[in-house]
Structure formats: C-alpha cells, structure tokens
Motif scaffolding. Sequence first.
Motif, short mmCIF file in Angstrom:
data_model
loop_
_atom_site.label_atom_id
_atom_site.label_comp_id
_atom_site.label_asym_id
_atom_site.label_seq_id
_atom_site.Cartn_x
_atom_site.Cartn_y
_atom_site.Cartn_z
N ALA A 95 0.89 -1.12 -0.01
CA ALA A 95 0.05 -0.04 0.03
C ALA A 95 1.00 1.27 -0.03
O ALA A 95 0.74 2.13 -0.75
CB ALA A 95 -1.01 -0.22 1.20
N TYR A 96 1.95 1.29 0.83
CA TYR A 96 2.82 2.37 0.71
C TYR A 96 3.44 2.86 -0.45
O TYR A 96 3.70 3.74 -0.93
CB TYR A 96 4.06 2.12 1.94
N ILE A 97 4.06 1.57 -0.90
CA ILE A 97 4.67 1.82 -2.31
C ILE A 97 3.93 2.25 -3.46
O ILE A 97 4.15 2.93 -4.23
CB ILE A 97 5.48 0.47 -2.82
N LEU A 98 2.49 1.72 -3.47
CA LEU A 98 1.56 2.37 -4.55
C LEU A 98 1.31 3.63 -4.15
O LEU A 98 0.96 4.39 -5.06
CB LEU A 98 0.14 1.34 -4.42
N ALA A 99 1.13 4.30 -2.86
CA ALA A 99 0.93 5.53 -2.61
C ALA A 99 2.14 6.41 -3.11
O ALA A 99 2.09 7.39 -3.82
CB ALA A 99 0.93 5.65 -1.11
N ARG A 100 3.45 5.78 -3.05
CA ARG A 100 4.50 6.51 -3.60
C ARG A 100 4.41 6.70 -5.10
O ARG A 100 4.91 7.64 -5.81
CB ARG A 100 5.90 5.89 -3.11
#
Length: 475
Positions: free
Chosen positions: A279-284
């Motif tokens: 989820a964090y990498i998708l947000a990045r």
Amino acid sequence: MGQQPKELTPGFGPWHRWGYELRQFREARRLSQQGLARKALIDRSHLGRFERAERPVPRHVAIILDDVLDAAGALVRGWDEAEREAPQDSSAVVSRVKTATHGASTRGHGASGLAPLAACRFGQAVSLEDDTDTVVVPARIHGRIHFVPVPRRVVLASGLAGLVATAIPATTVATTIELADMGSPFEHFTQLRRVMIQTDNLIGPRHVLPALQQHLVSLAARRRAARGTDAVKLLSLETRYEELAGWFAQDMGDERAAHGHTGKALDASHITGDADLTAYILARKAQLAVDTGHPADALGLATAARRTARPGSRLEVIAVLHEAHAHAVLGEGREAHRAYETALSLLGRAGSDGVWGSWLDTAYVNTARARSLAALGDFEQAAAGFDKAIAVLPPAYRRDRGVYLARAARAHAGTGNISLAARIGGQAVGIAAETGSARIFDQLDRLDQTMAHAADEDGVAEFRAALDRIVLHPA
C-alpha cells in the motif's frame, strides 16, 4: 570528406521510426549532430544512437529535442506513439546492428523492462554502455529549466562543481568476511536508512545517494545469504531502500530512474506478502505519477493504495491525500476538497502504525491542501497555507523548506504580489543551490516564467539573475 551518415530503417519498429523523424527534423534545420548536441546539451554520440534506435530515449530528452528543433510537438507525439506501440518486453526490441537492447519501451508506471535501469548509475543518463561520464543537472534551454544528462566535464568547466556530486564508486559484492562481521544486519541497515533520510533533508540527495547505492548492494548480498524469517525481513528492508532510492532519484530530476526503483520496490513488496508495504509503495507511485505529469494515472494508483491499505490506518490517510491532489491537478475541485475532509476525518480516528505515516498530522494535511489549492488557482489561500507551514517547519528540514518557499513564492505571485514572491523565491534559490532538488527547481522555473512578464517589479531582476547563476546554459 565527411563521413556518410548511416542509413536508417524506419520500418523496423516504432523507435526506428522515431529516430528517423529526429534526423529529418535535424537535417531540415541544417544542424549536424554536433551542432544539435551543443544546443540541447546532449552528448553527440547519444544523438547518433537515438537516430539509429540503439539507445533508450528518455521522454524529457524528446521534449528538449522537440523544443530545440522547433518541431511543434511532433517529436513528443512520436515518442508517445512509440512508447504505446513498442513491446512491453524491452528485451525483444534489439537494434538492427545488434549492439544494444532498446529499453525505451519501459512503461512509465510499470515494473517491466527494468534491466537497463538497474544497470545505470544514479544521477546519470540511462545508458546500456558506459561510454560517457554524465550527470543529470538543471539547464536553461529555450528559456525553461530542464533536468538533462550532461557530460561531467561540461559541468565542471561551467564552475557549477556542486552539481556533479553524484559520482558513484563502482559497486562491489560484499565478501564473506564482511557478512560475518556484522551483528544484526536488519538493525544496522534500518539505522543507516534513518541517517540517510535525515542527511538528505539537510544537504539533498546528490551527496546521499552514492552511499545509499553502496549500502543497497551490501544489503542485497546479506539478504541472499539469509534464510527464513531473516531473509523476509531483509527483503522488506531492501524494498524500503529501493523506494528511498526512487525518491532520491526523483528529487535529483532523474525521472526514469525514479520510476524504475519505485517499480522494483512494488514488485519486491508483493514477494514479501506485506500488504502495508505494498500500500505504501502504491501511494509513492501515485505521488511520482502526479509529480511527473500523469494525474490520471496517479488517481488510479492512489485508489489502489487505499484499497490495499488497512481500513482506519494511517496508510489509508496517505492514499486519500494522493487521491485529493490528483483530483486537484485534474481540475476537480469539489472531489479534491471532499478527499481532504475525508483524510482529516480518517486521521482523527487512526491509531499509530509505527513506521507508517508517523509524520502525519493536521498541519501536514493542511500543507498538502495548500499545494492543491494552488493547482486549483486559489492562490490566496494557498499562500496563507504555505506561509503557516514555513513558520513552524523545524530547521533540520532544509530541503523541505526550500520546496515550501518555492511553492509559497508561486502562490504569492498568483495573488499579484510579485515583489514578495521575488523575495521569497530568492530564499528558495539558495536552498536549491545547496541541495540540487528538482522539486525546488521545478517551482522556481515556473515562478521565473511568471516573473518574465513583470520584469520592472522590485526584486524580480535580482531573483532571475540568482536563478540563472545556478543552472547550466547552452554554449
């Protein structure tokens, strides 16, 4: 007698066709490859390989060449068409002379075709062979500031030696002795990552990224030597390193490397099975997409990040913030404001996620909203939001201060207060010179375009002269 130019074969594929069009425009302007190279600040040998479809063509280079050749967008449109038509498996696209694999078909936000990116040096032009020593630096071309790959010797000769601090020693695989000497690799590399983040905010990524690259090689070696839970933990940390490398590359203006590292981080996050990490990498990736001019892609990525994040978590708040700004850039004001209200509501109920979003607070959300307000044309409220953020920003956040100052200057210029904008912009110029941040340079370039129409206002000439002193100029 001059050397005969090599025959081109536009029918061999989309990149061969693009190279043929490039040569047609160059010859129509009666420019040699050397002459065009001087105007565009691109190595001459690269141009030849672009024309013969033997070398990846970054999109920002296509934009610069289109501008220099007065192609009225034809080369950019041709690049976009070639990008769509080229096979996604870049290894299948080989030049007719069998000298290099053409990696330009790598999708902007995908993770395929990353071999050329993994082989390139951070802060340098993407290259499949080390035939030149280049760095990506800000240069003024036809009145605008672009980040372009330039031979290191050219930068040094210009007197802007601070821009070449991205030289990276050859990476080496850690030896068995080195692997045995470290007590807890996970704790060691976790602490190193914290230090690099703090250092980056003080002096910018040009000085930090070489160290990160070396540590990433060592970390990968230890992860490969580990087994079981230790290997999974180290892969998770390696993913965070890749994401951080993407952030540094973006802030240095190397968009291609930024997309490559962030895509690689996303792939690794799926291997770990850590939904929070994914989820964090998708947000990045959403943040990177909107910052590089793809707000529709950003909206989709942010939506995917929110769908992947645990409901009620701070990761969900991060995803919603990226949704909000993507809406703003797309001109969807009502949706953007609604998303910011949702983010504040979620933040009020969210607990602590440890490493995830620990920096999130109401002030951060309001500063993000100020950026969106500027994108929507509400410059008065945007300026007030940035002024408030600058007043409370800790001194250690040096690079972030430069970003906020540059955005505040643009917002004040939007309200018509040009003199104040010039004064604030001048402060941002100093931090841009210290850190080399492409995010600051981008805002200053836009401010400079506004200032060009108000040359008689107090402070404008001083601001523009200061900015000119920290960028390269074509010969």
